[in-house]
Scaffold this active site. Structure first.
Site, mmCIF file in Angstrom:
data_model
loop_
_atom_site.group_PDB
_atom_site.id
_atom_site.type_symbol
_atom_site.label_atom_id
_atom_site.label_comp_id
_atom_site.label_asym_id
_atom_site.label_seq_id
_atom_site.Cartn_x
_atom_site.Cartn_y
_atom_site.Cartn_z
ATOM 1 N N GLU A 279 -16.267 -7.312 3.278
ATOM 2 C CA GLU A 279 -16.304 -8.571 4.039
ATOM 3 C C GLU A 279 -17.680 -8.847 4.623
ATOM 4 O O GLU A 279 -18.034 -9.985 4.873
ATOM 5 C CB GLU A 279 -15.275 -8.536 5.180
ATOM 6 C CG GLU A 279 -13.923 -9.078 4.773
ATOM 7 C CD GLU A 279 -12.989 -9.313 5.948
ATOM 8 O OE1 GLU A 279 -13.250 -8.821 7.055
ATOM 9 O OE2 GLU A 279 -11.968 -9.997 5.743
ATOM 10 N N HIS A 300 -8.289 12.878 -12.403
ATOM 11 C CA HIS A 300 -7.337 12.902 -13.515
ATOM 12 C C HIS A 300 -6.846 11.500 -13.871
ATOM 13 O O HIS A 300 -5.833 11.345 -14.534
ATOM 14 C CB HIS A 300 -6.157 13.815 -13.158
ATOM 15 C CG HIS A 300 -6.612 15.220 -12.904
ATOM 16 N ND1 HIS A 300 -6.587 16.193 -13.872
ATOM 17 C CD2 HIS A 300 -7.169 15.782 -11.803
ATOM 18 C CE1 HIS A 300 -7.083 17.317 -13.366
ATOM 19 N NE2 HIS A 300 -7.445 17.088 -12.108
ATOM 20 N N LYS A 414 -6.414 -18.848 2.772
ATOM 21 C CA LYS A 414 -5.516 -19.228 3.867
ATOM 22 C C LYS A 414 -5.199 -20.720 3.787
ATOM 23 O O LYS A 414 -4.052 -21.125 3.889
ATOM 24 C CB LYS A 414 -6.184 -18.945 5.228
ATOM 25 C CG LYS A 414 -6.212 -17.496 5.624
ATOM 26 C CD LYS A 414 -6.636 -17.405 7.085
ATOM 27 C CE LYS A 414 -6.982 -15.980 7.485
ATOM 28 N NZ LYS A 414 -7.659 -15.902 8.764
HETATM 29 O O1 PA5 Z 1 -13.074 -8.529 10.095
HETATM 30 C C1 PA5 Z 1 -12.423 -9.508 10.375
HETATM 31 O O2 PA5 Z 1 -12.754 -10.231 11.319
HETATM 32 C C2 PA5 Z 1 -11.128 -9.880 9.654
HETATM 33 O O3 PA5 Z 1 -10.919 -9.170 8.513
HETATM 34 C C3 PA5 Z 1 -9.952 -9.693 10.578
HETATM 35 O O4 PA5 Z 1 -9.926 -8.348 11.019
HETATM 36 C C4 PA5 Z 1 -8.609 -10.032 9.966
HETATM 37 O O5 PA5 Z 1 -8.670 -11.247 9.271
HETATM 38 C C5 PA5 Z 1 -7.547 -10.131 11.060
HETATM 39 O O6 PA5 Z 1 -7.901 -11.127 11.975
HETATM 40 P P1 PA5 Z 1 -7.252 -11.282 13.403
HETATM 41 O O7 PA5 Z 1 -7.506 -10.043 14.178
HETATM 42 O O8 PA5 Z 1 -7.906 -12.484 13.993
HETATM 43 O O9 PA5 Z 1 -5.770 -11.500 13.198
#
Ligand code: PA5
Length: 429
Positions: A279, A300, A414
């Site tokens: 990310e 394996h 989303k």
């Molecule tokens: O790193 C990030 O910000 C995202 O991957 C969030 O952790 C994930 O989308 C969950 O988001 P939230 O904590 O707002 O529900």
């Protein structure tokens, strides 16, 4: 030595990386909060900023949960669950122990059968919920929370509200509103710490404390990493060496990094690492694809591809010098299985040999291998290692000229899913 970067299997040298001069510049940019996304650098010195009140609140809440619950259900996705899951999987025994509060997860996917079976499982236990969402609006945990909140209200009535804890933003979001209206206990996720960098806040530390692990030691490890990895000089900063080598591979057409370790307990550390790097770096058509394997299991299966498949991968092996919980192979008089040559070899030593064997085989097969060697397998070193990865990831993303702290791509799926669900609803009406 807390972490050593062993490059004996590499032909590359970070000093030859053509952007090496940028390292001290980016270091200053990180520490002076002048780079893109710098509003999200709160994690950088979080471990040395937290005060005794934070520790006490976590400890008191964890103690109360341990006293009145057999199960803590943590509801969250991405950075809101992977950090605590990684730590608990690494440091808890493989098999559950009696009389310990179990930490299980929900809202990390959308599965009707999982939720149904989870509620059936909870029926015979005393339960507390910890719903975690920074934004407070993420659909998967919101769905799980709606279902489990109703379950708790049906089961516990008025008492339900004292068995629900919300960890969310301090200023806005649907979860904050819901928690305030219902009077749930709340933990705040600092506004300057994003999901995948939040493991050392209450997001990770409350579930870890409930699991009976020393979150103080984890934070201690992170705090020391903060000090030791605060060097602009790459010769003294192992996190920057790792970052620069990754970038050098990437520039030489190695576009996939495989994180490999030799203990199944590290499987969720891999998942946390994949989210962190995937990310943070994967944007603007750039980024190293983060993949993972657990050896020797995957030697394996994926081992064939790694040895002999498309040559665009490099590998980072993680190992521990010492592992207290180990097992020795004993002698068998008959030796029909011909394993007596392993007598008095511990399984940890066996894995050390497998690491050297597979690293040199993969190197010969055209896969460059880096080796991160960590001193001990304990909470302190796990805290250190996670901070190490966060610092390395930040340097690496900036070297690639992307913002390490946003995730604009996640929004696309989303929006599409939301549109489709809304369309269905309209068609039904
Ligand atoms: O790193 C990030 O910000 C995202 O991957 C969030 O952790 C994930 O989308 C969950 O988001 P939230 O904590 O707002 O529900």
């Amino acid at each position: 030595m807390t972490i050593k970067l062993d490059t004996q299997f590499l032909k590359l040298d970070y000093q030859k990386y053509d952007k090496i001069d940028l390292v001290p510049v980016i270091h200053t940019m990180i520490h002076e909060h002048t780079g893109e996304g710098s509003d999200y650098l709160g994690w950088l010195d979080w471990a040395s900023r937290v005060d005794e009140r934070f520790f006490q609140e976590i400890e008191e809440t964890a103690k109360r949960i341990q006293e009145n619950s057999n199960v803590l259900v943590v509801i969250g996705i991405g950075g809101s669950y992977l950090g605590s899951k990684a730590i608990i999987e690494m440091l808890k025994p493989h098999f559950p122990e009696d009389n310990q509060t179990e930490v299980i997860y929900a809202g990390q996917h959308v599965s009707g059968s999982y939720l149904k079976q989870l509620m059936k499982y909870l029926d015979s236990k005393e339960v507390t919920l910890n719903v975690i969402s920074k934004s407070g609006t993420t659909t998967e945990p919101a769905i799980a929370f709606r279902v489990l909140r109703q379950y708790m209200e049906d089961r516990y009535g008025f008492e339900a509200k004292s068995r629900i804890i919300a960890t969310t933003d301090g200023e806005s979001g649907a979860l904050l509103e819901l928690a305030a209206q219902n009077g749930y206990q709340r933990f705040v996720i600092p506004s300057d710490i994003g999901g995948r960098y939040s493991v050392f806040t209450a997001v990770g530390m409350l579930p870890v404390a409930v699991a009976g692990l020393s979150f103080r030691d984890l934070l201690d490890g992170a705090k020391n990493a903060e000090l030791e990895l605060n060097e602009a000089d790459i010769e003294k900063n192992v996190a920057y060496q790792y970052a620069v080598l990754r970038q050098d591979f990437y520039n030489n057409d190695y576009s996939t990094e495989i994180l490999a370790s030799f203990e199944p307990q590290l499987m969720y550390l891999h998942e946390w690492w994949k989210q962190l790097f995937g990310e943070s770096e994967g944007k603007q058509q750039r980024g190293i694809f983060p993949a993972s394997v657990v050896y020797t299991t995957d030697l394996h299966s994926l081992g064939q591809y790694i040895q002999d498949g498309k040559r665009n991968i490099f590998e980072t092996m993680v190992s521990f010098v010492n592992k207290a919980d180990d097992f020795y192979i004993s002698e068998d008089r008959q030796n029909l299985d011909k394993l007596n040559y392993l007598c008095d070899t511990s399984l940890h030593d066996f894995n050390k040999k497998s690491l050297i064997g597979s690293a040199s085989a993969h190197t010969d097969g055209g896969v460059p291998v880096m080796h991160l060697e960590i001193e001990n397998f304990d909470a302190y070193h796990v805290g250190y290692l996670m901070y190490f990865f966060m610092k390395a990831c930040t340097m690496s993303a900036y070297l690639m000229d992307v913002n390490p702290f946003d995730q604009p791509g996640v929004e696309f799926y989303k929006k599409n899913t939301y549109k489709l669900l809304q369309k269905n609803k309209k068609q039904e009406a």
